[in-house]
Design an enzyme around this catalytic site. Structure first.
Site, PDB file in Angstrom:
ATOM      1  N   CYS A 167     -23.665  25.821  16.674  1.00  0.00           N
ATOM      2  CA  CYS A 167     -22.308  26.338  16.969  1.00  0.00           C
ATOM      3  C   CYS A 167     -21.708  26.752  15.451  1.00  0.00           C
ATOM      4  O   CYS A 167     -21.039  27.764  15.575  1.00  0.00           O
ATOM      5  CB  CYS A 167     -21.298  25.228  17.410  1.00  0.00           C
ATOM      6  SG  CYS A 167     -22.010  24.444  18.955  1.00  0.00           S
ATOM      7  N   CYS A 193     -18.161  26.314  23.685  1.00  0.00           N
ATOM      8  CA  CYS A 193     -17.982  24.752  23.790  1.00  0.00           C
ATOM      9  C   CYS A 193     -16.877  24.504  22.876  1.00  0.00           C
ATOM     10  O   CYS A 193     -16.570  25.106  21.980  1.00  0.00           O
ATOM     11  CB  CYS A 193     -19.394  24.140  23.494  1.00  0.00           C
ATOM     12  SG  CYS A 193     -19.588  24.418  21.764  1.00  0.00           S
ATOM     13  N   CYS A 231     -27.445  28.571  23.503  1.00  0.00           N
ATOM     14  CA  CYS A 231     -26.718  28.488  24.752  1.00  0.00           C
ATOM     15  C   CYS A 231     -25.855  29.538  25.532  1.00  0.00           C
ATOM     16  O   CYS A 231     -25.306  29.232  26.531  1.00  0.00           O
ATOM     17  CB  CYS A 231     -25.529  27.370  24.092  1.00  0.00           C
ATOM     18  SG  CYS A 231     -24.435  28.082  23.143  1.00  0.00           S
ATOM     19  N   ASP A 261     -23.110  30.920  24.450  1.00  0.00           N
ATOM     20  CA  ASP A 261     -21.673  31.094  24.222  1.00  0.00           C
ATOM     21  C   ASP A 261     -21.344  32.238  23.126  1.00  0.00           C
ATOM     22  O   ASP A 261     -22.416  32.660  22.508  1.00  0.00           O
ATOM     23  CB  ASP A 261     -21.258  29.508  23.380  1.00  0.00           C
ATOM     24  CG  ASP A 261     -21.111  28.590  24.375  1.00  0.00           C
ATOM     25  OD1 ASP A 261     -21.318  28.694  25.421  1.00  0.00           O
ATOM     26  OD2 ASP A 261     -21.264  27.478  23.725  1.00  0.00           O
TER      27      ASP A 261
HETATM   28 FE1  FES Z   1     -23.489  26.649  21.749  1.00  0.00          FE
HETATM   29 FE2  FES Z   1     -21.586  25.357  21.069  1.00  0.00          FE
HETATM   30  S1  FES Z   1     -23.159  24.817  22.459  1.00  0.00           S
HETATM   31  S2  FES Z   1     -21.954  27.414  20.656  1.00  0.00           S
END
Ligand code: FES
Length: 207
Positions: free
Chosen positions: A105, A61, A34, A36
């Site tokens: 995550c 997120c 993602c 992040d």
């Molecule tokens: Fe990727 Fe949470 S959606 S770290």
């Protein structure tokens, strides 16, 4: 998306947040799934090798924040050897679970903690820089979550073969062409492995 009360609590009131001045170790990792990111800082007692203090910064997120918060709670006060046993499954359990598409995550948070510990150990001569090989590839594949069920692709027996020779990575995956997550998984494998300078080419085969 259905989150547990614990995830919501840690998201709304995260523990151990903030940049640490003069940390003994730091690591930043990003999730290829993602984009992040999480940074974890450690303060280590040199004699006892206990994690005296730990904090994080999140660029991600709600689950990214919640899992980083819980993983720092789990690691605080532990010795480095104890903290090395903290897994993404421990973080998930402590949060009463995560939706399958958010399991990665917790992998990111656990991975960042382990990298920070490893950085400390390498810098202090407690371990050597690991050699890249088949084992490294397998460890990376264990961090790739199949989003539909929230389990990693090795546990799900989706990896049929792994080879590494002269900079060439060869992976056979047991994922059918009609599987909607197939390209997503392949892309994530490429992103995980291409960060290693030893990797020159990645060949992924399907049935
Ligand atoms: Fe990727 Fe949470 S959606 S770290």
């Amino acid at each position: 998306m259905q989150y547990s009360q614990k995830v919501l609590d840690h998201f709304m009131n995260p523990h151990n947040v903030g940049k640490m001045e003069n940390p003994d170790a730091v690591a930043t990792e990003g999730s290829p799934a993602c984009g992040d990111q999480v940074t974890i800082y450690l303060k280590i007692d040199e004699g006892s090798k206990k994690i005296d203090d730990i904090s994080f910064l999140s660029y991600g997120c709600a689950s990214n924040i919640a899992t980083a918060s819980i993983i720092t709670d789990l690691a605080k006060g532990k010795t480095l050897d104890e903290a090395k046993n903290i897994t993404w499954q421990d973080a998930m359990e402590a949060l009463d679970g995560l939706p399958p598409v958010k399991v990665h995550c917790s992998v990111l948070a656990a991975d960042t903690l382990q990298t920070a510990i490893s950085n400390y150990e390498i810098e202090h001569g407690l371990k050597d820089v690991p050699n890249f090989g088949k084992e490294t590839i397998l460890e990376e594949l264990k961090k790739i979550i199949y989003p539909q069920v929230g389990e990693d692709i090795v546990t799900l027996k989706m990896v049929k073969y792994v080879g590494f020779d002269n900079g060439e990575v060869l992976i056979d995956l047991n994922i059918m062409s009609f599987d909607e997550w197939r390209d997503n998984v392949a892309e994530e494998i490429r992103e995980h492995l291409s960060k290693y300078p030893e990797v020159k080419n990645i060949q992924i085969n399907f049935p």
